[in-house]
Write a protein that holds these residues in place. Structure first.
Motif, PDB file in Angstrom:
ATOM      1  N   ARG A 143     -11.355  -9.112  21.026  1.00 17.42           N
ATOM      2  CA  ARG A 143     -12.168 -10.217  20.531  1.00 17.42           C
ATOM      3  C   ARG A 143     -12.264 -11.338  21.573  1.00 17.42           C
ATOM      4  NH1 ARG A 143      -9.754  -8.689  15.604  1.00 17.42           N
ATOM      5  NH2 ARG A 143      -7.999 -10.115  15.912  1.00 17.42           N
ATOM      6  N   GLN A 145     -12.037 -10.945  24.834  1.00 17.38           N
ATOM      7  CA  GLN A 145     -12.911 -10.462  25.902  1.00 17.38           C
ATOM      8  C   GLN A 145     -14.375 -10.531  25.475  1.00 17.38           C
ATOM      9  OE1 GLN A 145     -11.424  -6.535  26.685  1.00 17.38           O
ATOM     10  NE2 GLN A 145      -9.608  -7.251  27.780  1.00 17.38           N
ATOM     11  N   LEU A 146     -14.654 -10.180  24.201  1.00 17.35           N
ATOM     12  CA  LEU A 146     -16.021 -10.255  23.694  1.00 17.35           C
ATOM     13  C   LEU A 146     -16.513 -11.693  23.700  1.00 17.35           C
ATOM     14  CD1 LEU A 146     -18.468  -8.912  22.386  1.00 17.35           C
ATOM     15  CD2 LEU A 146     -17.342  -9.182  20.157  1.00 17.35           C
ATOM     16  N   LEU A 147     -15.655 -12.618  23.279  1.00 21.31           N
ATOM     17  CA  LEU A 147     -16.027 -14.033  23.276  1.00 21.31           C
ATOM     18  C   LEU A 147     -16.274 -14.532  24.698  1.00 21.31           C
ATOM     19  CD1 LEU A 147     -16.414 -16.621  21.647  1.00 21.31           C
ATOM     20  CD2 LEU A 147     -13.963 -17.055  21.865  1.00 21.31           C
ATOM     21  N   GLU A 148     -15.443 -14.078  25.641  1.00 19.83           N
ATOM     22  CA  GLU A 148     -15.630 -14.476  27.032  1.00 19.83           C
ATOM     23  C   GLU A 148     -16.952 -13.952  27.580  1.00 19.83           C
ATOM     24  OE1 GLU A 148     -13.286 -14.141  31.338  1.00 19.83           O
ATOM     25  OE2 GLU A 148     -12.426 -13.280  29.518  1.00 19.83           O
ATOM     26  N   ARG A 149     -17.278 -12.689  27.244  1.00 20.63           N
ATOM     27  CA  ARG A 149     -18.552 -12.127  27.698  1.00 20.63           C
ATOM     28  C   ARG A 149     -19.726 -12.888  27.105  1.00 20.63           C
ATOM     29  NH1 ARG A 149     -15.817  -7.049  27.161  1.00 20.63           N
ATOM     30  NH2 ARG A 149     -16.671  -6.779  25.077  1.00 20.63           N
ATOM     31  N   ARG A 150     -19.606 -13.256  25.828  1.00 18.72           N
ATOM     32  CA  ARG A 150     -20.679 -14.023  25.192  1.00 18.72           C
ATOM     33  C   ARG A 150     -20.845 -15.384  25.845  1.00 18.72           C
ATOM     34  NH1 ARG A 150     -19.648 -12.863  18.696  1.00 18.72           N
ATOM     35  NH2 ARG A 150     -20.456 -10.717  18.681  1.00 18.72           N
ATOM     36  N   ASN A 151     -19.720 -16.017  26.197  1.00 14.87           N
ATOM     37  CA  ASN A 151     -19.793 -17.310  26.866  1.00 14.87           C
ATOM     38  C   ASN A 151     -20.460 -17.187  28.229  1.00 14.87           C
ATOM     39  OD1 ASN A 151     -18.546 -18.657  24.748  1.00 14.87           O
ATOM     40  ND2 ASN A 151     -16.490 -18.432  25.618  1.00 14.87           N
ATOM     41  N   LEU A 153     -22.639 -14.841  29.107  1.00 15.60           N
ATOM     42  CA  LEU A 153     -24.065 -14.609  28.876  1.00 15.60           C
ATOM     43  C   LEU A 153     -24.775 -15.891  28.471  1.00 15.60           C
ATOM     44  CD1 LEU A 153     -23.963 -11.189  26.953  1.00 15.60           C
ATOM     45  CD2 LEU A 153     -24.733 -11.604  29.298  1.00 15.60           C
ATOM     46  N   LEU A 154     -24.109 -16.722  27.658  1.00 13.02           N
ATOM     47  CA  LEU A 154     -24.700 -17.991  27.243  1.00 13.02           C
ATOM     48  C   LEU A 154     -24.894 -18.914  28.444  1.00 13.02           C
ATOM     49  CD1 LEU A 154     -25.661 -19.811  24.959  1.00 13.02           C
ATOM     50  CD2 LEU A 154     -23.303 -20.582  24.655  1.00 13.02           C
ATOM     51  N   GLU A 155     -23.910 -18.953  29.337  1.00 18.72           N
ATOM     52  CA  GLU A 155     -24.037 -19.772  30.542  1.00 18.72           C
ATOM     53  C   GLU A 155     -25.183 -19.272  31.422  1.00 18.72           C
ATOM     54  OE1 GLU A 155     -20.311 -19.754  32.511  1.00 18.72           O
ATOM     55  OE2 GLU A 155     -19.287 -20.970  30.985  1.00 18.72           O
ATOM     56  N   GLU A 157     -27.839 -17.628  30.379  1.00 25.28           N
ATOM     57  CA  GLU A 157     -29.088 -17.974  29.695  1.00 25.28           C
ATOM     58  C   GLU A 157     -29.423 -19.447  29.885  1.00 25.28           C
ATOM     59  OE1 GLU A 157     -28.601 -16.841  25.665  1.00 25.28           O
ATOM     60  OE2 GLU A 157     -28.776 -14.686  26.051  1.00 25.28           O
TER      61      GLU A 157
END
Length: 204
Positions: A143, A145-151, A153-155, A157
């Motif tokens: 979880r 790692q998933l949150l880090e990947r999302r962060n 991707l958000l950066e 974007e």
């Protein structure tokens, strides 16, 4: 790390085998089995099923009952169960759980009535608790790692959107500057055309 833990368990088992009175008459066999388990523990990080199989074999082997009752061995096996639970490959994780459950069943079945419900409960807890803890820790890591990947991707974007907005602003400014320059040139052309006519009118 892992090598230090394997060495500590191996040394502790050897000290127990060669000093405890209950190993009299079965010292060499227990020592070899303990040495095999300590060596297998070196693979706990990459292949936790290997030391788990060695440890559980010692637990269920009738000729190694004295070693099976070792608390040091129990700690080593619990560490293997935790490593299986925390392993990223589901088949290895479930394989470790299956080996643990099978060990419980074999221990109860071969105990000849020596296992009370209380003993069965504690053995089950010793097997399931470290595996479940490892699985829980693995889930938390995934979880995170998933949150880090999302962060990330958000950066990306946000940076892309900012770059797009900056490019659009530059295009808008360029267009406005183009319009201003074009308008100024038009005025110059018009004035240039009017001046000769004005001079002609003065001459007349």
């Amino acid at each position: 790390g892992n090598a230090l833990f394997a060495a500590a368990v191996s040394v502790a088992l050897q000290l127990e085998v060669w000093t405890a009175a209950r190993f009299a008459g079965n010292t060499v066999e227990s020592s070899v089995a303990a040495l095999a388990f300590g060596a297998a523990l070196l693979l706990r990080g990459r292949m936790p099923l290997v030391p788990l199989v060695v440890g559980t074999t010692i637990i269920v082997a009738p000729s190694l009952n004295e070693l099976a009752n070792s608390s040091v061995l129990a700690i080593g096996v619990m560490a293997c169960l935790y490593a299986c639970g925390a392993h990223p490959e589901r088949r290895i994780s479930l394989g470790g759980l299956g080996i643990g459950v099978a060990t419980i069943a074999l221990s109860v079945w071969t105990a000849d009535g020596g296992f009370s419900p209380y003993d069965t409960f504690w053995v089950t807890l010793i097997v399931l608790a470290p595996w479940a803890t490892g699985r829980l820790v693995r889930g938390m890591q995934e979880r995170a790692q998933l949150l880090e990947r999302r962060n990330v991707l958000l950066e990306i974007e946000q940076e892309t959107a900012a770059a797009r907005a900056s490019a659009e602003e530059r295009i808008r400014i360029a267009r406005e500057l183009h319009d201003v320059v074009a308008h100024a040139l038009s005025l110059i052309v018009v004035q240039a055309r009017q001046r000769p006519n004005a001079r002609i009118g003065v001459l007349l």
